[in-house]
Design an enzyme around this catalytic site. Structure first.
Site, short mmCIF file in Angstrom:
data_model
loop_
_atom_site.label_atom_id
_atom_site.label_comp_id
_atom_site.label_asym_id
_atom_site.label_seq_id
_atom_site.Cartn_x
_atom_site.Cartn_y
_atom_site.Cartn_z
N SER A 204 0.86 -1.19 0.00
CA SER A 204 0.00 0.00 0.00
C SER A 204 0.89 1.23 0.00
CB SER A 204 -0.86 -0.01 1.26
OG SER A 204 -1.56 1.21 1.38
N CYS A 331 -8.48 1.72 11.23
CA CYS A 331 -9.67 1.41 10.45
C CYS A 331 -10.91 1.24 11.31
CB CYS A 331 -9.43 0.17 9.60
SG CYS A 331 -7.98 0.35 8.57
C1 PLP Z 1 -1.40 -4.47 7.48
C2 PLP Z 1 -2.40 -3.72 6.66
N1 PLP Z 1 -3.02 -4.36 5.65
C3 PLP Z 1 -3.90 -3.74 4.88
C4 PLP Z 1 -4.25 -2.42 5.09
C5 PLP Z 1 -5.21 -1.75 4.17
O1 PLP Z 1 -4.49 -0.92 3.29
P1 PLP Z 1 -5.18 0.14 2.33
O2 PLP Z 1 -5.54 1.31 3.17
O3 PLP Z 1 -4.12 0.45 1.31
O4 PLP Z 1 -6.36 -0.52 1.70
C6 PLP Z 1 -3.65 -1.72 6.14
C7 PLP Z 1 -4.06 -0.33 6.45
O5 PLP Z 1 -4.42 -0.01 7.57
C8 PLP Z 1 -2.69 -2.39 6.94
O6 PLP Z 1 -2.09 -1.77 7.95
#
Ligand code: PLP
Length: 380
Positions: A204, A331
């Site tokens: 990301s 999140c």
């Molecule tokens: C370990 C992990 N995976 C996935 C995500 C999701 O990423 P994105 O915001 O790019 O969808 C995050 C974001 O909080 C993350 O920390």
């Protein structure tokens, strides 16, 4: 990073865009506005060249081969792509998906959703109080019924860094595929998909000083040929992810990783010193606290701290507008949910509810930390 009177200590939720990234994105927006898939004319060709240069830079950054990196909208999409495509494409009799107990919600929810729809079973691999995978339990869960294993490289809440090469090797021994969510990895680890032995890996941009709205999935070439896309349409990106790619986002993402390639080692050393400075400041202030998770195998900018007897949500509220940090993971910080990660490492609900994630980054400094600790002391 200080935004007005706010000290930013939430780098694992998202990083500010590095000014060098912002600059190259602004230039690219102007010069490469044409559709990079309109290759019948010179402007489209130039945009396509910029996209493919960005792809090549990212492939180089993670040690992948040509056309093994596919741009997505972020790690959430990449993780969904990994799970859905493997479960859809499976022609073997294997019916199990293993995920670690501390995976990000987008792995957990995607795994349970597609498993329920497509008649698979999800099993969760426990972790120790350090956050590290319980290897004995993992070995017991591995069998010739396992199709896919998903284990993240670096945890987004407690920062635990897993031994991915070893864990991937164990999965391969029973013939399972291995996916790694490496969204939080670039700042803290050198990624090498071939050495790590992963079949798929998610990235990301906005966790590495790049723009929001773009990520990537690495899928090794041989596997890619057997998998369907998640998003169907005009067949862009070798048929693996349809939709017009956003040239400035691709270029900005690549630039953010190029900067890490150049400066990452030095930044990691600085962050390690700053993190110790923060711990020392907290100790000197007389605040009662305890760090959750392993100190050794940890993201270089991450601290997840239990403030003994304090409600972390109230604390964060009282810290406004002076400190930006996170309770649980970013999140779900607008909902009062006890973090599944903190529960998995054995914290009680009360201990989890008193925990705050403080994440430092490239633009943090001692002055900001002193200010933040003074604010925390006052708020408590
Ligand atoms: C370990 C992990 N995976 C996935 C995500 C999701 O990423 P994105 O915001 O790019 O969808 C995050 C974001 O909080 C993350 O920390």
């Amino acid at each position: 990073m200080q935004a007005g009177q706010t000290v930013y200590l939430d780098y694992q939720a998202t990083t500010p865009v590095d000014p060098r990234v912002a600059k190259i994105m602004a230039i690219t927006s102007e010069t490469h506005f044409a559709n990079p898939h309109s290759v019948a004319h010179v402007l489209g060709q130039a945009a396509e060249k910029a996209v493919e240069k960005a792809r090549a830079d990212i492939e180089d950054f993670i040690g992948a081969q040509t056309e093994e990196v596919i741009f997505t909208s972020g790690a959430t999409e990449s993780n969904n792509q990994a799970i859905a495509s493997v479960l859809f494409a499976n022609t073997r009799s294997r019916r199990k998906v293993l995920i670690s107990e501390i995976e990000h919600k987008c792995i957990k929810n995607a795994a349970y959703f597609y498993a329920a729809k497509l008649n698979y079973q999800v099993e969760e691999i426990p972790v120790h109080t350090s956050g590290l995978i319980d290897v004995d339990a993992y070995q017991q869960l591995l069998s010739d019924d396992v199709l896919l294993v998903c284990i993240m490289a670096v945890n987004n809440e407690i920062g635990t860094v897993q031994d991915i090469p070893y864990l991937a090797e164990q999965a391969h021994k029973v013939g399972a595929l291995f996916h790694c969510d490496a969204a939080q990895a670039p700042e803290t680890l050198d990624i090498d998909v071939k050495y790590w032995g992963v079949d798929m890996l998610s990235l990301s941009a906005h966790k590495s000083y790049g723009p929001k709205g773009i990520g990537a999935i690495y899928i090794n070439n041989a596997l890619q040929a057997t998998l369907p896309p998640l998003i169907h349409g005009g067949g862009q990106q070798f048929g693996m992810r349809s939709g017009t790619v956003a040239t400035p986002l691709c270029v900005g993402f690549a630039e953010s990783l190029n900067i890490i390639k150049q400066e990452g080692q030095q930044n990691r050393q600085q962050l390690a010193v700053l993190k110790q400075f923060l711990l020392d400041q907290l100790t000197q202030s007389g605040i009662e606290f305890q760090v959750n998770g392993s100190m050794e195998n940890r993201h270089v900018g991450n601290l997840n701290i239990q403030f003994i007897g304090v409600d972390a949500n109230k604390l964060l509220g009282n810290l406004q507008p002076y400190v930006a940090a996170s309770t649980g993971s970013a999140c779900n910080s607008d909902m009062v949910l006890i973090s599944h990660v903190l529960k998995a490492i054995g914290l009680t609900d009360d201990q989890a509810a008193s925990s705050l994630r403080i994440s430092l980054g490239r633009f943090s400094d001692e002055q900001q930390i002193k200010q933040a600790v003074a604010s925390i002391k006052l708020a408590i």
